[in-house]
Design an enzyme around this catalytic site. Structure first.
Site, PDB file in Angstrom:
ATOM      1  CB  ILE A  19      -0.968   0.021   1.208  1.00 43.30           C
ATOM      2  CG1 ILE A  19      -0.202  -0.083   2.522  1.00 43.30           C
ATOM      3  CG2 ILE A  19      -1.994  -1.080   1.087  1.00 43.30           C
ATOM      4  CD1 ILE A  19      -1.092  -0.017   3.763  1.00 43.30           C
ATOM      5  CB  ALA A  20       2.609   3.290   1.587  1.00 46.37           C
ATOM      6  N   GLY A  22       8.085   3.962   1.602  1.00 49.47           N
ATOM      7  CA  GLY A  22       8.716   5.078   2.278  1.00 49.47           C
ATOM      8  C   GLY A  22      10.201   5.117   2.009  1.00 49.47           C
ATOM      9  N   GLY A  23      10.862   6.074   2.660  1.00 46.59           N
ATOM     10  CA  GLY A  23      12.299   6.213   2.460  1.00 46.59           C
ATOM     11  C   GLY A  23      13.077   5.066   3.066  1.00 46.59           C
ATOM     12  CG  MET A  24      14.287   2.818   7.071  1.00 47.28           C
ATOM     13  SD  MET A  24      14.496   3.383   8.773  1.00 47.28           S
ATOM     14  CE  MET A  24      12.973   2.821   9.511  1.00 47.28           C
ATOM     15  N   GLY A  25      11.336   1.905   4.325  1.00 46.76           N
ATOM     16  CA  GLY A  25      10.707   0.593   4.207  1.00 46.76           C
ATOM     17  C   GLY A  25       9.466   0.647   3.337  1.00 46.76           C
ATOM     18  CB  VAL A  27       3.375   0.335   4.454  1.00 47.38           C
ATOM     19  CG1 VAL A  27       2.202  -0.027   5.359  1.00 47.38           C
ATOM     20  CG2 VAL A  27       4.322   1.285   5.181  1.00 47.38           C
ATOM     21  CE  LYS A  42       8.728   2.198   8.164  1.00 52.79           C
ATOM     22  NZ  LYS A  42       8.828   3.442   8.977  1.00 52.79           N
ATOM     23  CG  ASP A 136       9.444  12.007   8.985  1.00 51.48           C
ATOM     24  OD1 ASP A 136       9.555  13.060   8.314  1.00 51.48           O
ATOM     25  OD2 ASP A 136       9.395  10.872   8.471  1.00 51.48           O
TER      26      ASP A 136
END
Length: 505
Positions: A19-20, A22-25, A27, A42, A136
């Site tokens: 579903i998403a 991110g910069g680190m992982g 989801v 995540k 953040d």
């Protein structure tokens, strides 16, 4: 480890869909095999597998999130590591991030935005009480449920030992536009840093753009430190603009005291905007404020309406000269109109006390209703005539001079005011009479013009009738023929007859 559909983590959570990112992982939505529910997982990105720094950050996020339990914070369920990669198991929020809403609606109405900001501030306050700084806060980490609730997620860099440098992979680049000035210069982040980031979110949702932009994350960070905050559009509610301005102060000490106080201000502002969308500078707000105070704004008194200053003591003066004439909206009694022409000595009581009725009672004069005044004709709009006061010997006051012709006319005063009405039914007025007079003049002018046109037509016919014989006479005079009477045909010349002789026979 590479996340993909069907991958089982910890022999319990099976990934179903992503579903998403991110910069680190990444989801994913996963099925909890033990509890039979859907959760959000995540997973550390494949390129960071085995990286101890990112594993440490993921463990920090798990510990910090597990210590928080609030309706406005996504709940942490579990943490695990598998094949050199870590994963977090969290509450699955059915909705969308605020970033998706801003893509559809760059400018969010205050009635929708303020509850989101207030709920986010409530969740941040709970984290601040637990000594956790999010660090953040951005639209992508503020989740909006379908029912309207707000959830804060992604505490990946919360309560870290040091701020990640600007050259870190993706992390700072993705959040540089929401960095506080103290974070941008390398200082430790505090609760006020989260409020600054929330102020950037509020500015972006109100103005339709972020306050500071740049070609690189370093340029954006420098703008946060040195550049002034651009003013909001003029149509923004002044109260909302003031709160956002305080949230974006460069000095952390000048920002709101806490996230809880900020949430209270936002909720109060939401109620105020619901009552007055345009703000305290609008006309409606001034009317509401005046109504609450129970007072109407005072009107300026014209110079001619101001009371006359007192005159020095001296010989007795007429009442009309000592006091301005008081205009009343009632018809003067008949005895006052009759006594207007008779001079009477002036007394202090006549000037300072109201006139008493004929029966001698001390009750004040009653004023009729407005409809009675209109029905009473023009007398209802005439002022009460004061009694004439005699002046010094051999002199006559101006009020007495005005009262004398009025007494001869039966106590009626004439007026040239255009607002006075007269006639048997009280329907006539000077403007109406002027209009009727103009119509009569136009009608007479039309009749006279028509009569003149008829006279000109008859004169033309007579001239044509008389011009016939004259033309005939002039023609005969030129040809030498006798004049014709006009009633007979003119004799035409005949050829002479031939004389006949015997020879012809």
């Amino acid at each position: 480890m590479r996340p993909n559909t069907g991958l089982a983590l910890g022999e319990r959570y099976r990934l179903t869909r992503r579903i998403a990112i991110g910069g680190m992982g990444e989801v994913w939505v996963a099925d909890d095999g033990y509890l039979g529910r859907e959760v959000a997982v995540k997973v550390l990105r494949e390129e960071y597998t085995g990286n101890e720094d990112f594993l440490r950050r993921l463990r920090t996020e798990a510990r910090n999130s597990a210590a928080l339990s609030h309706p406005n914070i996504a709940q942490m369920y579990d943490y695990g590591e598998q094949d050199g990669a870590g994963f977090l198991v969290m509450e699955l929020v059915l909705g969308e991030p605020l970033a998706d809403l801003l893509e559809r609606e760059p400018v969010v109405a205050p009635r929708k935005l303020l509850p989101i900001l207030a709920a986010t501030a409530r969740g941040l306050h709970h984290a601040h009480l637990a000594k956790v700084v999010h660090r953040d806060v951005k639209p992508g980490n503020i989740l909006l449920e379908h029912g309207g609730n707000v959830k804060i997620t992604d505490f990946g860099v919360s309560l870290a030992a040091n701020q990640a440098p600007m050259t870190a992979t993706g992390m700072v680049m993705g959040t540089a536009q929401y960095l506080s000035p103290e974070q941008a210069v390398g200082q430790a982040a505090t609760a006020a840093s989260d409020l600054y980031a929330l102020g950037v979110v509020a500015y972006e949702a109100t103005a339709g753009k972020r306050p500071f932009t740049g070609s690189t994350p370093v340029d954006i960070a420098v703008a946060h430190v040195n550049a002034p905050v651009p003013p909001l559009p003029t149509h923004v509610h002044p109260g909302l603009a003031e709160v956002i301005g305080r949230m974006l102060e460069k000095d952390p000490a000048r920002r709101p005291e806490s996230a809880a106080s900020l949430a209270g201000e936002l909720e109060s502002l939401a109620r105020e905007i619901a009552e007055d969308p345009l703000g305290a500078r609008s006309r409606s707000a001034r009317r509401v404020a005046a109504a609450r105070q129970g007072a109407r704004p005072a009107r300026a008194v014209p110079a001619h309406a101001a009371p006359a200053p007192p005159r020095p003591a001296g010989p007795a003066t007429p009442a009309s000269a000592a006091m301005p004439v008081a205009w009343a909206s009632v018809t003067p009694p008949a005895d006052e109109r009759a006594a207007a022409a008779e001079p009477a000595p002036a007394t202090p009581e006549d000037e300072l006390t109201p006139q008493t009725p004929v029966d001698g009672t001390a009750a004040g004069r009653s004023y009729p209703l407005r409809r009675d005044v209109h029905a009473g004709g023009h007398d209802a709009r005439r002022p009460a005539v004061r009694k004439a006061q005699p002046g010094p010997a051999g002199t006559r006051s101006r009020s007495a001079a005005r009262s004398a012709p009025e007494a001869k006319q039966g106590g009626r005063r004439t007026s040239t005011s255009t607002g006075q009405r007269f006639g048997p039914l009280g329907r006539l007025s000077w403007p109406l009479l002027a209009l009727l007079g103009l119509l009569v003049v136009l009608l007479l002018a039309t009749v006279v013009q028509a009569m003149a046109a008829d006279a000109e037509g008859q004169a033309g016919q007579a001239a044509a009738f008389l011009a016939g014989p004259v033309l005939a006479l002039s023609r005969s005079s030129r040809t030498g023929a006798p004049p014709s009477s006009g009633m007979m045909l003119r004799d035409t010349p005949r050829a002479p007859r031939t004389a006949m002789t015997e020879k012809d026979f």
